[in-house]
Structure formats: structure tokens, C-alpha cells
Design an enzyme around this catalytic site. Structure first.
Site, PDB file in Angstrom:
ATOM      1  CB  SER A 119      -0.949  -0.052   1.203  1.00  0.00           C
ATOM      2  OG  SER A 119      -1.955   0.936   1.116  1.00  0.00           O
ATOM      3  CG  ASP A 173      -7.310  -2.439  -2.861  1.00  0.00           C
ATOM      4  OD1 ASP A 173      -7.926  -1.735  -2.042  1.00  0.00           O
ATOM      5  OD2 ASP A 173      -6.070  -2.557  -2.869  1.00  0.00           O
ATOM      6  CG  HIS A 204      -5.838  -2.262   0.708  1.00  0.00           C
ATOM      7  ND1 HIS A 204      -5.191  -1.916  -0.458  1.00  0.00           N
ATOM      8  CD2 HIS A 204      -5.190  -1.607   1.713  1.00  0.00           C
ATOM      9  CE1 HIS A 204      -4.201  -1.084  -0.180  1.00  0.00           C
ATOM     10  NE2 HIS A 204      -4.163  -0.893   1.126  1.00  0.00           N
TER      11      HIS A 204
END
Length: 222
Positions: A119, A173, A204
Site C-alpha cells: 500500500s 481492493d 486490500h
């Protein structure tokens, strides 16, 4: 410029590791976040690796109403139209470079270091890795996107033009849409980078298939 080393969780999978993985966590997490995956990445009789999971500093994050949390840089929005926190990005870039230098001092050359992240951490791993002046063993960006893409042409380093790059993203996601990951991958390919790209039916996060792919990739590049 960063003047002190970030605190970090360190795991050595065997005696006298000759290679290192510096893995940057996502927004609001910390260095413990990916600690549990290490046994799935390196078997007990495989080559010894040192995993370095640094903790990002606390800072207010605009997208979360200014709430303070561990973050590599401030985020105003997850889209291509939001203002990017260049000062924060470059400050964390300096901190990551200091971690690479510390591995060098411990006897691990840049060519035996993988720079990885998830991320926000993945975005920073790509940012630093593509601009690092010495060849790295590999760069890994999971569920992420490019930072300050407009500066890449001026700042990218030839040393890492052919460095193996692993990117993966979840098709479900809800935080960073896979379109951002795919856009970043295509942009890098247009600049001549060879990307190993994976899509997984996940949100995610990481999934078992992805972890297995990462383990295989680490064996190849290290």
C-alpha cells in the site's frame, strides 16, 4: 535529511544472513504487520535472510481527518488529482536510504537487498527503488501506485533500470482501486521497466497465492 535510523522489527531466518528484505508497511499499521508471513517466505533450510520491518513515524493524515497515525507521508486523496505530500515522501525516502546504508555497513551490498512494501509502503518502495543510485536485488510494490510520477524521468537511475520488479493488486481492493495499480504498471512499462504483474481476487490485503508467488520471486532474485 533523515539523521536517525527508524525503529524496526528485525527477523533473521538463519545465521549470518547475506541478503536483506526491507519491507515497508501500509498506512496506520506498523513494522509488526507482515512479521507473520516470514515463515511462509523462507523455509527452515533455505538461505538465511534478514527481514527489516521499519515503523513509519506518526503524523497527521488529511484523508483521515487529520488523525495522527503511522504514515510514510500525508495523503489528501487516493486519486491522480490529489496534491501529493512531496516533502513527506522525500523525507521517508531519505529514511529508507539510511536503512539501506545500515545494511551495507552490516556487510550486505545493495545488490543483495530487496526493497518491498504494501500500500503506502509499496508506493514508497517503488519511489526509492527506481531512484536509488546502486543496483538493488529487487523492488516489490503490493497493492500500491506511483508517487510523484512526473519526476521519474529526471530522477530515475540507470542502475535499477533492469532490476526485477514485482507488483500485485487485488481485484476487489476498496481502498486503492486496481486501476491505479494497473496504470502504474503500464507507465513503468512505457519507461522500459520489466514488471512481473499479478492480480488476485482479494481486497486490500495479501492472499496465500500471492505469498507463494512472493516466496518464489525472492528465491529467484536473492
Amino acid at each position: 535529511m533523515q539523521t536517525h535510523l527508524l525503529d524496526a522489527v528485525e527477523i533473521e531466518t538463519g545465521r549470518s544472513p547475506q541478503a536483506s528484505v526491507i519491507w515497508l508497511h501500509g498506512l496506520g499499521a506498523d513494522g509488526h504487520d507482515f512479521e507473520p508471513v516470514v515463515p511462509e517466505l523462507v523455509g527452515p533450510k533455505e538461505r538465511a535472510l534478514r527481514f527489516v520491518f521499519p515503523h513509519a513515524p506518526d503524523r497527521p493524515v488529511t484523508i483521515n481527518n487529520g488523525y495522527r497515525m503511522r504514515a510514510w507521508y500525508d495523503i489528501a486523496g487516493i486519486d491522480r488529482h490529489s496534491i501529493e505530500d512531496e516533502a513527506g515522501i522525500r523525507g521517508s525516502d531519505a529514511a529508507v536510504r539510511a536503512l539501506i546504508a545500515r545494511e551495507n555497513e552490516r556487510g550486505v551490498p545493495a545488490s543483495r537487498i530487496v526493497l518491498a512494501g504494501f500500500s503506502q509502503g509499496g508506493a514508497l518502495a517503488l519511489f526509492t527503488g527506481l531512484r536509488y543510485p546502486e543496483k538493488l536485488a529487487g523492488i516489490m510494490g503490493l497493492s500500491c501506485y506511483l508517487l510523484l510520477a512526473s519526476t521519474l524521468d529526471a530522477e530515475r537511475q540507470e542502475a535499477n533500470q533492469s532490476t526485477p520488479i514485482f507488483m500485485a493488486h487485488g481485484t476487489f481492493d476498496p481502498m486503492i482501486d486496481i486501476s491505479l495499480g494497473e496504470e502504474s504498471r503500464k507507465f513503468l512499462e512505457s519507461k522500459g521497466y520489466a514488471i512481473e504483474w499479478h492480480r488476485y481476487p482479494m481486497p486490500h490485503s495479501l492472499c496465500a497465492e500471492e505469498i507463494a508467488a512472493i516466496a518464489g520471486w525472492l528465491r529467484r532474485v536473492l
